[in-house]
Each structure stands twice: as structure tokens, then as C-alpha cells.
Design a protein around this motif. Structure first.
Motif, PDB file in Angstrom:
ATOM      1  N   LEU A 176     -17.633  91.568  40.581  1.00 26.90           N
ATOM      2  CA  LEU A 176     -18.186  90.692  39.552  1.00 26.90           C
ATOM      3  C   LEU A 176     -17.509  89.339  39.658  1.00 26.90           C
ATOM      4  CD1 LEU A 176     -19.883  90.430  36.866  1.00 26.90           C
ATOM      5  CD2 LEU A 176     -17.753  90.995  35.703  1.00 26.90           C
ATOM      6  N   THR A 177     -18.286  88.269  39.668  1.00 21.87           N
ATOM      7  CA  THR A 177     -17.740  86.910  39.670  1.00 21.87           C
ATOM      8  C   THR A 177     -18.327  86.157  38.488  1.00 21.87           C
ATOM      9  OG1 THR A 177     -17.486  86.927  42.064  1.00 21.87           O
ATOM     10  CG2 THR A 177     -17.486  84.776  40.997  1.00 21.87           C
ATOM     11  N   LEU A 178     -17.442  85.552  37.706  1.00 14.99           N
ATOM     12  CA  LEU A 178     -17.823  84.795  36.519  1.00 14.99           C
ATOM     13  C   LEU A 178     -17.280  83.383  36.626  1.00 14.99           C
ATOM     14  CD1 LEU A 178     -16.599  87.491  34.025  1.00 14.99           C
ATOM     15  CD2 LEU A 178     -18.966  87.027  34.552  1.00 14.99           C
ATOM     16  N   THR A 179     -17.938  82.441  35.978  1.00 13.78           N
ATOM     17  CA  THR A 179     -17.488  81.059  35.948  1.00 13.78           C
ATOM     18  C   THR A 179     -17.283  80.637  34.500  1.00 13.78           C
ATOM     19  OG1 THR A 179     -18.758  80.623  37.942  1.00 13.78           O
ATOM     20  CG2 THR A 179     -18.031  78.719  36.700  1.00 13.78           C
ATOM     21  N   CYS A 180     -16.111  80.068  34.231  1.00 12.70           N
ATOM     22  CA  CYS A 180     -15.780  79.600  32.879  1.00 12.70           C
ATOM     23  C   CYS A 180     -15.526  78.096  32.931  1.00 12.70           C
ATOM     24  CB  CYS A 180     -14.523  80.301  32.353  1.00 12.70           C
ATOM     25  SG  CYS A 180     -14.625  82.094  32.335  1.00 12.70           S
ATOM     26  N   PRO A 181     -16.387  77.296  32.316  1.00  8.76           N
ATOM     27  CA  PRO A 181     -16.170  75.839  32.304  1.00  8.76           C
ATOM     28  C   PRO A 181     -15.107  75.446  31.277  1.00  8.76           C
ATOM     29  CG  PRO A 181     -18.167  76.398  31.121  1.00  8.76           C
ATOM     30  CD  PRO A 181     -17.630  77.683  31.677  1.00  8.76           C
ATOM     31  N   TYR A 182     -14.493  74.297  31.499  1.00  9.18           N
ATOM     32  CA  TYR A 182     -13.515  73.773  30.532  1.00  9.18           C
ATOM     33  C   TYR A 182     -13.558  72.253  30.524  1.00  9.18           C
ATOM     34  CZ  TYR A 182     -10.457  73.371  34.688  1.00  9.18           C
ATOM     35  OH  TYR A 182      -9.925  73.075  35.914  1.00  9.18           O
ATOM     36  N   ASN A 183     -12.896  71.659  29.540  1.00 13.85           N
ATOM     37  CA  ASN A 183     -12.850  70.209  29.390  1.00 13.85           C
ATOM     38  C   ASN A 183     -11.888  69.624  30.425  1.00 13.85           C
ATOM     39  OD1 ASN A 183     -12.066  67.559  28.510  1.00 13.85           O
ATOM     40  ND2 ASN A 183     -12.919  68.047  26.495  1.00 13.85           N
ATOM     41  N   ILE A 184     -12.435  68.873  31.355  1.00 20.52           N
ATOM     42  CA  ILE A 184     -11.632  68.316  32.456  1.00 20.52           C
ATOM     43  C   ILE A 184     -10.553  67.356  31.954  1.00 20.52           C
ATOM     44  CG2 ILE A 184     -13.156  66.364  32.949  1.00 20.52           C
ATOM     45  CD1 ILE A 184     -12.637  66.955  35.959  1.00 20.52           C
ATOM     46  N   MET A 185     -10.854  66.608  30.885  1.00 20.94           N
ATOM     47  CA  MET A 185      -9.892  65.627  30.374  1.00 20.94           C
ATOM     48  C   MET A 185      -8.686  66.291  29.717  1.00 20.94           C
ATOM     49  SD  MET A 185     -11.344  62.941  31.384  1.00 20.94           S
ATOM     50  CE  MET A 185     -10.525  61.593  30.595  1.00 20.94           C
ATOM     51  N   LEU A 186      -8.901  67.442  29.116  1.00 16.85           N
ATOM     52  CA  LEU A 186      -7.817  68.096  28.386  1.00 16.85           C
ATOM     53  C   LEU A 186      -7.055  69.143  29.201  1.00 16.85           C
ATOM     54  CD1 LEU A 186      -9.618  68.679  24.962  1.00 16.85           C
ATOM     55  CD2 LEU A 186      -7.962  66.888  25.528  1.00 16.85           C
ATOM     56  N   TYR A 187      -7.754  69.886  30.073  1.00 13.13           N
ATOM     57  CA  TYR A 187      -7.125  71.080  30.651  1.00 13.13           C
ATOM     58  C   TYR A 187      -7.101  71.158  32.173  1.00 13.13           C
ATOM     59  CZ  TYR A 187      -8.006  72.353  25.830  1.00 13.13           C
ATOM     60  OH  TYR A 187      -8.059  72.356  24.473  1.00 13.13           O
ATOM     61  N   SER A 188      -7.420  70.089  32.870  1.00 18.27           N
ATOM     62  CA  SER A 188      -7.475  70.167  34.331  1.00 18.27           C
ATOM     63  C   SER A 188      -6.127  70.535  34.953  1.00 18.27           C
ATOM     64  CB  SER A 188      -8.006  68.859  34.926  1.00 18.27           C
ATOM     65  OG  SER A 188      -7.109  67.803  34.643  1.00 18.27           O
ATOM     66  N   SER A 189      -5.024  70.142  34.340  1.00 18.59           N
ATOM     67  CA  SER A 189      -3.711  70.447  34.922  1.00 18.59           C
ATOM     68  C   SER A 189      -2.988  71.592  34.183  1.00 18.59           C
ATOM     69  CB  SER A 189      -2.828  69.194  34.935  1.00 18.59           C
ATOM     70  OG  SER A 189      -2.597  68.764  33.608  1.00 18.59           O
ATOM     71  N   SER A 190      -3.694  72.306  33.328  1.00 17.24           N
ATOM     72  CA  SER A 190      -3.083  73.422  32.589  1.00 17.24           C
ATOM     73  C   SER A 190      -3.206  74.718  33.368  1.00 17.24           C
ATOM     74  CB  SER A 190      -3.777  73.602  31.240  1.00 17.24           C
ATOM     75  OG  SER A 190      -3.666  72.439  30.470  1.00 17.24           O
ATOM     76  N   LEU A 191      -2.337  75.663  33.074  1.00 20.33           N
ATOM     77  CA  LEU A 191      -2.431  76.991  33.660  1.00 20.33           C
ATOM     78  C   LEU A 191      -3.628  77.718  33.057  1.00 20.33           C
ATOM     79  CD1 LEU A 191       1.333  78.083  33.593  1.00 20.33           C
ATOM     80  CD2 LEU A 191       0.050  77.069  35.487  1.00 20.33           C
ATOM     81  N   LYS A 192      -4.276  78.535  33.858  1.00 19.76           N
ATOM     82  CA  LYS A 192      -5.425  79.318  33.396  1.00 19.76           C
ATOM     83  C   LYS A 192      -5.132  80.796  33.616  1.00 19.76           C
ATOM     84  CE  LYS A 192      -7.602  75.257  33.375  1.00 19.76           C
ATOM     85  NZ  LYS A 192      -6.819  74.484  34.287  1.00 19.76           N
ATOM     86  N   ALA A 193      -5.792  81.646  32.809  1.00 14.71           N
ATOM     87  CA  ALA A 193      -5.576  83.089  32.928  1.00 14.71           C
ATOM     88  C   ALA A 193      -6.859  83.837  32.601  1.00 14.71           C
ATOM     89  CB  ALA A 193      -4.460  83.535  31.998  1.00 14.71           C
TER      90      ALA A 193
END
Length: 176
Positions: free
Chosen positions: A27-44
Motif C-alpha cells: 500500500l502506498t499513500l501520499t500525505c500533503p503538507y504546508n511547504i512553508m511551515l513543515y518542509s524542514s520538519s521531521l515526519k512520521a
């Protein structure tokens, strides 16, 4: 502290998408996020339990501005900061994988921001069986209808046209 970005029109606790899977599939899923706020944050990628804190299954460990990837067992998390999406892949799905999951910005174990909407994985082995049963039923029904129609047509027999008396008389008068 947990922040949730709800899907427009839904309450945060209702913001989930159901995904059906068969055992052994990937299964492959895609989760979008706000590039201005979270581009350099860790994801999990986390599994949400009914009791207690969510279980972190895979976590990025770098803050690369171009691409981050993390692997843990059957889980692969790929962060594409330039595209502002996290791609999660789960390989070899098993029935015990049923449950609620979420993509998060991981600020600390107690401080995550839920991205997009939660994903509810549901085991759907019954669906293909149901499709096969319905298809076979449809085919058998059509065969039965055509068989009955064939029997009725055969029973009626072919209609042989008998020459009419007027045509015999015409034939005789034509010879004279």
C-alpha cells in the motif's frame, strides 16, 4: 499537544479515509503538507491505538531540503519537501494491520501535527469473493434464461410451409 488539520467540511475526529487491502499487498499513500511551515520538519507514520499514545512506526531522521527517506521493517517513509508531500509505503500487508493510521509532522513524542486525514486500513478479503459470486450468479442466470428459451423454440418446432391449393391450381393452368 496534538494538532489536527481537518478536511474541509469534516470535524477533526471524523477526518479519516478508509482504504481496503488484501493480505500480501503493498500500500502506498501520499500525505500533503504546508511547504512553508513543515518542509524542514521531521515526519512520521503512526498507528493510532484506542488507548494510549500513537505508536510511531517509521520516522525521518534528517531535515534535508530535497529528499528524506526512512525505513523500518515493512514501512518506508519518503519526504519530498520540494513537492510538500510525504509518501508512505507499507509492504506485505497482513490482517493484523487493520486499524487507524496517520501521517504526522513530528515535533516531539508528545507534540505532533496530523497531516491531511487519518487512514483506516480495513481487510477486505470478502469483497473479491462477493464479486466472483455475483458474476457467477449473473452468468448462471443468463444461461438458464437462454436454455429455457432454446427449449421452448425447439418444442414449437420449425414451421414448414405447405404449398397452398391456389398455387397448385396456378401451376396446372400455367402448364396448359
Amino acid at each position: 499537544m496534538k494538532h489536527v488539520f481537518p478536511v474541509p467540511g469534516l470535524q477533526a475526529e471524523d477526518a479519516e479515509e478508509r482504504k481496503c487491502f488484501l493480505e500480501g499487498e503493498n500500500l502506498t499513500l501520499t500525505c500533503p503538507y504546508n511547504i512553508m511551515l513543515y518542509s524542514s520538519s521531521l515526519k512520521a507514520w503512526q498507528r493510532v491505538r484506542s488507548l494510549g499514545s500513537p505508536e510511531t512506526l517509521v520516522l525521518t531522521n534528517t531535515r534535508n531540503a530535497n529528499f528524506n527517506v526512512a525505513r523500518a521493517g515493512r514501512y518506508v517513509l519518503e519526504d519530498y519537501p520540494m513537492e510538500s508531500v510525504v509518501k508512505v509505503t507499507v509492504t506485505g500487508l497482513q490482517r493484523q494491520d487493520e486499524g487507524l493510521y496517520q501521517c504526522v509532522v513530528y515535533l516531539s513524542p508528545d507534540n505532533v501535527i496530523v497531516l491531511y486525514q487519518r487512514i483506516r486500513l480495513a481487510w477486505c478479503q470478502e469483497q473479491p469473493v462477493m464479486v466472483i459470486v455475483l458474476t457467477c450468479g449473473f452468468i448462471l442466470n443468463k444461461c438458464l434464461v437462454f436454455s429455457i428459451l432454446f427449449v421452448l423454440l425447439c418444442k414449437a418446432g420449425p414451421k414448414v410451409l405447405q404449398p397452398s391449393k391456389t398455387s397448385k391450381v396456378q401451376g396446372v393452368s400455367e402448364k396448359q
